[in-house]
Write an enzyme that holds these catalytic residues in place. Structure first.
Site, short mmCIF file in Angstrom:
data_model
loop_
_atom_site.label_atom_id
_atom_site.label_comp_id
_atom_site.label_asym_id
_atom_site.label_seq_id
_atom_site.Cartn_x
_atom_site.Cartn_y
_atom_site.Cartn_z
N ALA A 14 0.80 -1.23 0.00
CA ALA A 14 0.00 0.00 0.00
C ALA A 14 0.83 1.27 0.00
O ALA A 14 0.34 2.31 -0.41
CB ALA A 14 -0.91 0.00 1.22
N ALA A 19 0.54 1.43 -5.94
CA ALA A 19 -0.68 1.61 -5.15
C ALA A 19 -1.08 3.08 -5.13
O ALA A 19 -2.26 3.42 -5.33
CB ALA A 19 -0.45 1.09 -3.74
N LYS A 158 1.86 -7.59 -13.53
CA LYS A 158 3.06 -7.98 -14.29
C LYS A 158 4.26 -7.25 -13.69
O LYS A 158 4.06 -6.23 -13.03
CB LYS A 158 2.89 -7.67 -15.76
CG LYS A 158 2.60 -6.19 -16.07
CD LYS A 158 3.46 -5.62 -17.10
CE LYS A 158 4.51 -4.76 -16.55
NZ LYS A 158 5.02 -3.66 -17.27
N TYR A 189 -3.16 -2.74 -20.11
CA TYR A 189 -3.51 -2.43 -21.50
C TYR A 189 -4.84 -3.08 -21.89
O TYR A 189 -5.54 -2.59 -22.76
CB TYR A 189 -2.37 -2.83 -22.45
CG TYR A 189 -1.51 -1.60 -22.71
CD1 TYR A 189 -0.87 -0.97 -21.65
CD2 TYR A 189 -1.40 -1.04 -23.97
CE1 TYR A 189 -0.13 0.18 -21.85
CE2 TYR A 189 -0.66 0.12 -24.18
CZ TYR A 189 -0.03 0.72 -23.11
OH TYR A 189 0.68 1.88 -23.31
N HIS A 250 2.06 -5.95 -22.74
CA HIS A 250 1.08 -4.99 -23.27
C HIS A 250 0.82 -5.17 -24.76
O HIS A 250 -0.31 -5.10 -25.21
CB HIS A 250 1.55 -3.55 -23.03
CG HIS A 250 1.71 -3.21 -21.57
ND1 HIS A 250 1.02 -3.86 -20.58
CD2 HIS A 250 2.47 -2.29 -20.94
CE1 HIS A 250 1.35 -3.34 -19.41
NE2 HIS A 250 2.24 -2.40 -19.59
N ARG A 348 -1.34 -0.18 -36.42
CA ARG A 348 -1.42 0.30 -37.81
C ARG A 348 -1.54 -0.91 -38.73
O ARG A 348 -0.66 -1.76 -38.77
CB ARG A 348 -0.16 1.10 -38.17
CG ARG A 348 0.15 2.19 -37.17
CD ARG A 348 1.34 3.02 -37.57
NE ARG A 348 0.99 3.94 -38.63
CZ ARG A 348 0.50 5.17 -38.41
NH1 ARG A 348 0.32 5.61 -37.19
NH2 ARG A 348 0.19 5.94 -39.42
N ASP A 432 -12.05 9.86 -40.27
CA ASP A 432 -11.45 10.02 -38.95
C ASP A 432 -12.49 9.96 -37.84
O ASP A 432 -13.45 10.72 -37.84
CB ASP A 432 -10.75 11.40 -38.95
CG ASP A 432 -9.91 11.62 -37.71
OD1 ASP A 432 -9.98 10.79 -36.80
OD2 ASP A 432 -9.21 12.64 -37.67
C1 BG6 Z 1 3.95 -0.12 -17.39
C2 BG6 Z 1 5.43 -0.15 -17.64
O1 BG6 Z 1 3.43 -1.41 -17.33
O2 BG6 Z 1 3.32 0.60 -18.44
C3 BG6 Z 1 5.98 1.25 -17.74
O3 BG6 Z 1 6.08 -0.84 -16.58
C4 BG6 Z 1 5.20 2.06 -18.76
O4 BG6 Z 1 7.36 1.21 -18.07
C5 BG6 Z 1 3.71 1.94 -18.53
O5 BG6 Z 1 5.62 3.40 -18.64
C6 BG6 Z 1 2.93 2.58 -19.67
O6 BG6 Z 1 1.56 2.58 -19.39
P1 BG6 Z 1 0.62 3.66 -20.07
O7 BG6 Z 1 -0.75 3.25 -19.67
O8 BG6 Z 1 1.04 5.01 -19.53
O9 BG6 Z 1 0.86 3.56 -21.53
#
Ligand code: BG6
Length: 518
Positions: A14, A19, A158, A189, A250, A348, A432
């Site tokens: 925490a 956190a 992660k 992500y 990600h 892309r 767009d």
């Molecule tokens: C994290 C990575 O998982 O994601 C960081 O450890 C990175 O290095 C970050 O900066 C990026 O996340 P976002 O949401 O800002 O693109």
């Protein structure tokens, strides 16, 4: 959130950065939007630092609101902070976790848990090395013991392991303590709006269905760039590098690639979706060294926690190839870098050139009379793209479909149209859909908010399943080991640049045509 009874959300680690910056702000936003019922919820922070409830509240307060909305949210903020209690203790101590359990149980009694179930959500905002002892302690001392139902769930962050072997070891250690249905491997992500939109985009639109394959798509590029370096995280970063920090999770397993490449699931059930993602990962063929470019920005080693001889990449471009009927021959280019010229995350999708291009001759006729200088002038004045009107006049701009995950979420399709006017000239333009313009006033939730809400609801769709994780590590582990042995070297690049020039050459070789403005 429909279930009733008490809900204890326990944030382990925490007092740490994650956190403070992500978990508590997401909880506050959920509370503020009415997703966490104050009659049921209590939040516990657990960490080694010996501080009081009030100290923890003071530490996180500044991260929960910003100057713009501080007064509007002041009342909600003070009520929210009162829901937070703090327990300190080591991560492997029975005594600490017994005290934590006692604090949770007292809350459950106060919230009349006898009238409903007991739900306990443990969020491990901790380094993976302590996952096994912490999970053991939770299992032994802190799981839900109510006869009236409820659950215990574990959220882990992660990097989940460092390679195939360590990830599998971690999975089996935790797997002995908790069922897969109780484990939520978070990859934020997966909570991003445009990542969540991918399934709808692909499978609810007739436009895309017949085009989404090797017959029409030339290459796919998934790009992540940040315009800042490792900034005080050098020690952590040097152990992991950009492939483990961003690409393996990600860009790949967190499904950006999986969602682009997967087949249609038989339903929207989380298991059906995750089954399809795993099949994609299992179809990726081993990465070849000649399809990898690594980079390290100049100045990275100035961080005193980074060794002087570090080969850790802060940039990587790598090409993945999916060996199945839909994608054979289509390069999937994954590119990520720190300390680059801009901050952006894009998918892309570049389509093949139009066969039998009747406009090609027209370009030649129109361009030939002009000198190169004149041509450049026309290009600038009329905004022709370099490709639709280059010096030899031989190529049209390609159709490219871009999904911008951040910043400024958008989707746009680059296409060739007639330049308005008396002359018959072509120009590359865009259809767009920029979210800010189209959805004015709609606020896009933070990835962590959405994912924490899913953990409370018990929806595992946007979390990484054990077999997905394994398949993702299988793809990258051999390359990671070669990098560690120094067999694949990082090329220096200037901070604030596009990365090593070798990466652009690799992209070109893979067939990617750089389009105007990118
Ligand atoms: C994290 C990575 O998982 O994601 C960081 O450890 C990175 O290095 C970050 O900066 C990026 O996340 P976002 O949401 O800002 O693109």
């Amino acid at each position: 959130v429909s279930e009733t009874g008490s809900l204890a959300i326990i944030v382990l680690g925490a007092s740490g950065d994650l956190a403070k910056k992500k978990t508590f702000p997401a909880l506050f936003n959920l509370y503020h939007q009415g997703f966490l019922n104050p009659d049921e919820v209590h939040i516990f922070g657990y960490a080694r630092t010996k501080i009081s409830d009030e100290d923890l509240r003071d530490r996180i307060r500044g991260y929960l609101v910003d100057e713009k909305n501080a007064s509007e949210k002041a009342e909600a903020l003070s009520k929210f902070l009162q829901l937070i209690k703090y327990v300190s203790g080591p991560y492997d101590s029975e005594e600490g976790f017994k005290r934590l359990d006692k604090a949770i149980s007292e809350h459950e009694i106060s919230k009349k848990v006898s009238e409903g179930s007991s739900r306990r959500l443990f969020y491990l905002a901790l380094p993976p090395s302590v996952y096994p002892p912490v999970c053991k302690m939770i299992k032994e001392w802190c799981t839900n013991k109510s006869d009236l139902g409820g659950w215990t769930r574990i959220v882990v962050e992660k990097p989940f392991g460092k390679d195939l072997e360590s990830a599998e070891q971690l999975s089996s250690q935790i797997g002995k303590l908790f069922d897969e249905q109780q484990i939520y491997r978070i990859d934020h992500y997966l909570g991003k709006e445009l990542v969540q939109n991918m399934l709808v985009l692909r499978f609810a639109n007739r436009f895309f269905l017949p085009l989404w394959n090797r017959d029409n798509i030339d290459n796919v590029q998934i790009v992540f760039r940040e315009d800042f370096g490792t900034e005080g995280r050098g020690g952590y970063f040097d152990e992991y590098g950009i492939i483990r920090d961003i690409i393996q999770n990600h860009l790949l397993q967190a499904s950006v690639l999986c969602l682009v490449a997967m087949e249609k699931p038989i339903s929207l059930k989380p298991e059906h979706i995750r089954d399809e993602k795993v099949k994609v990962l299992q179809s990726v063929i081993p990465i070849k060294d000649e399809e990898v470019v690594l980079g390290q920005y100049e100045g990275y080693k100035d961080d005193p926690t980074v060794p002087n001889d570090s080969n850790t990449p802060t940039f990587a471009t790598t090409i993945l190839r999916i060996d199945n009927e839909r994608w054979e021959g289509v390069p999937f280019i994954l590119k990520a870098g720190k300390a680059m010229s801009s901050k952006k995350a894009d998918i892309r999708i570049q389509f093949k050139d139009v066969p039998g291009d009747i406009f090609k001759c027209m370009y030649l006729e129109q361009i030939e009379p002009f000198s190169h200088t004149k041509y450049m002038y026309r290009y600038q004045k009329n905004c022709w793209s370099k490709l639709s009107c280059n010096a030899t006049g031989q190529k049209q701009g390609r159709n490219e479909f871009v999904i911008r995950l951040q910043p400024s979420e958008a989707m746009y399709m680059k296409l060739t149209v007639k330049q308005p006017g008396l002359e018959m000239q072509t120009v590359q333009s865009e259809l767009d859909l920029s979210y800010k313009q189209r959805y004015q006033g709609v606020s896009i939730p933070e990835a962590y908010e959405r994912l924490i809400l899913d953990t409370i609801k018990g929806d595992q769709q946007h979390f990484v399943r054990r077999d997905e994780l394994k398949a993702a590590w299988e793809i990258f582990t051999p390359l990671l080991h070669r990098i560690e042995k120094g067999e694949v070297k990082s090329i220096p690049y200037k901070a604030g640049s596009r990365g090593p020039a070798e990466a652009d050459q690799l992209l070109k070789k893979a067939g990617y045509l750089q389009t105007h403005g990118y």
